[in-house]
Scaffold this active site. Structure first.
Site, PDB file in Angstrom:
ATOM      1  N   ARG A  51      13.078  20.099  22.972  1.00  0.00           N
ATOM      2  CA  ARG A  51      13.676  20.825  21.883  1.00  0.00           C
ATOM      3  C   ARG A  51      12.758  21.951  21.419  1.00  0.00           C
ATOM      4  NH1 ARG A  51      10.307  20.029  19.122  1.00  0.00           N
ATOM      5  NH2 ARG A  51      11.482  21.003  17.380  1.00  0.00           N
ATOM      6  N   GLY A  52      13.130  22.835  20.769  1.00  0.00           N
ATOM      7  CA  GLY A  52      12.282  24.067  20.208  1.00  0.00           C
ATOM      8  C   GLY A  52      12.638  25.269  21.057  1.00  0.00           C
ATOM      9  N   ALA A  53      13.120  26.085  20.446  1.00  0.00           N
ATOM     10  CA  ALA A  53      13.577  27.334  21.271  1.00  0.00           C
ATOM     11  C   ALA A  53      12.669  27.865  22.490  1.00  0.00           C
ATOM     12  CB  ALA A  53      13.902  28.491  20.263  1.00  0.00           C
ATOM     13  N   ASP A 241      15.437  29.755  15.733  1.00  0.00           N
ATOM     14  CA  ASP A 241      16.138  29.504  16.841  1.00  0.00           C
ATOM     15  C   ASP A 241      16.745  30.767  17.063  1.00  0.00           C
ATOM     16  OD1 ASP A 241      16.456  26.333  18.048  1.00  0.00           O
ATOM     17  OD2 ASP A 241      16.091  26.510  15.942  1.00  0.00           O
ATOM     18  N   ASN A 251      17.952  28.351  11.823  1.00  0.00           N
ATOM     19  CA  ASN A 251      16.949  27.609  12.102  1.00  0.00           C
ATOM     20  C   ASN A 251      17.368  26.025  11.726  1.00  0.00           C
ATOM     21  OD1 ASN A 251      14.148  26.749  12.863  1.00  0.00           O
ATOM     22  ND2 ASN A 251      13.956  25.972  10.927  1.00  0.00           N
ATOM     23  N   LYS A 252      16.699  24.906  11.865  1.00  0.00           N
ATOM     24  CA  LYS A 252      17.423  23.667  11.827  1.00  0.00           C
ATOM     25  C   LYS A 252      18.075  23.557  10.621  1.00  0.00           C
ATOM     26  CE  LYS A 252      17.100  21.206  14.481  1.00  0.00           C
ATOM     27  NZ  LYS A 252      18.385  20.789  15.314  1.00  0.00           N
TER      28      LYS A 252
END
Length: 348
Positions: A51-53, A241, A251-252
């Site tokens: 995970r993480g763009a 993201d 974003n999250k």
């Protein structure tokens, strides 16, 4: 694995497979898994093993290259092309919000357009996927250099989710200035939110920063306002993201609330992002698709049910922070502020 977080490569191309750090097992177990098929790659992205763009984009690029390498039928160039397009769409379906996923796959298809044979296409796809990973490491380092100049020795900075080295090729985005500052002898105090419901902050960000010897304190998400007031937080920095043409940023989930708190406390709210996360094809954040995930992420903790059985659950994975709450967007080419629509268009 070495102990310095900036030396960890969470996604590695091994020729006949991808070696992936399983972020679902962190922080209690550091385990690398082998991905040998495109289905393995799709599942790893969808299930948050990666995970993480930027890391998602790199993994997807390697995944498409991995499939291409296994293609049988060297004489069937047209069939290879059509199936390549199908596999691209298949990988894109694994997670809809992070634009780096589609961006990386589009780069591979563009590079493939120069091929005349299946073998040439296979080579070009692998080369481009590896180039994306190499570039991301350089980009993250540059973001960190720019962002580090915004902080001074002893500053306390709040961050949310995980935008660190394991979310990218190396260094991270929002965490990059902490690593760069550490290298330069500038000590910063980091406060990391737990990041409900999947606890990326508690499991990943804290683990990363502790590995690097950076002063980090974990807080629950609902402690943010009190912490800003009591611990003299000087700024908030997060990753992204997807960023729309006007600067609205996905974003999250929980990011928008922190941006509102930053405005209320009159402290800067920074977004650290590579240019690849900027999507000029959409005008505003209203056009960003927001992924909704399984209700059990909210109702269960480590497989144990903690909510009333049968309760309805709303579980968006991201929210969108309007551009007016963002003090600056930090990219590999510099720090942007003011009219984001003009500034982002000039850089892209």
């Amino acid at each position: 694995m070495t102990t310095g977080t900036t030396t960890i490569r969470s996604v590695q191309w091994k020729g006949d497979h991808i070696l992936l750090l399983d972020q679902q097992k962190l922080p209690h177990k550091t385990e690398f898994i082998k991905l040998t098929t495109i289905e393995d790659v799709w599942e790893s992205i969808h299930s948050l093993k990666v995970r993480g763009a930027p890391a998602i984009g790199i993994t997807a690029a390697f995944g498409l290259a991995l499939w291409a390498k296994s293609f049988k039928g060297k004489e069937n160039f047209l069939g290879f092309y059509y199936e390549l397009e199908e596999k691209r769409s298949y990988l894109e379906s694994s997670r809809p919000t992070a634009v780096n996923l589609a961006w990386a796959l589009a780069r591979l298809l563009k590079r493939f357009s120069g091929a005349a044979t299946v073998e040439e296409g296979q080579s070009l796809l692998i080369e481009e996927a590896r180039a994306i990973a190499t570039e991301d490491e350089r980009v993250c380092r540059s973001i960190g250099e720019h962002a580090a100049g915004l902080f001074s020795h002893g500053d306390a900075v709040l961050t949310h989710c995980n935008a660190g080295g394991i979310a990218t090729a190396r260094y991270g985005t929002a965490l990059a200035p902490f690593y760069i500052s550490k290298e330069k002898g500038v000590e910063l105090k980091v406060y990391a939110t737990e990041t409900r419901p999947v606890l990326q902050g508690a499991r990943l960000t804290v683990w990363e920063l502790m590995q690097a010897g950076i002063d980090v304190t974990l807080i629950t998400d609902n402690m943010a306002a009190h912490t800003i007031a009591e611990k003299n937080i000087s700024a908030i920095i997060v990753g992204a993201d997807r960023i729309a043409a006007n600067g609205d940023t996905a974003n999250k989930i929980g990011t928008r609330g922190l941006a509102i708190l930053a405005r209320a406390f009159n402290i800067p709210f920074y977004v650290a992002s590579p240019l690849s996360t900027i999507d000029l094809a959409i005008e505003t954040g209203n056009e960003i698709p927001i992924e909704e995930r399984n209700s059990e992420e909210v109702t269960h903790l480590n497989g144990v049910e903690v909510a009333a059985k049968g309760v309805k659950v709303y579980n968006p994975a991201f929210d969108v922070t309007p551009n007016e709450y963002i003090t600056a967007i930090i990219t590999e080419k510099g720090i942007l502020s003011g009219n984001y629509k003009e500034a982002l268009a000039e850089l892209k």
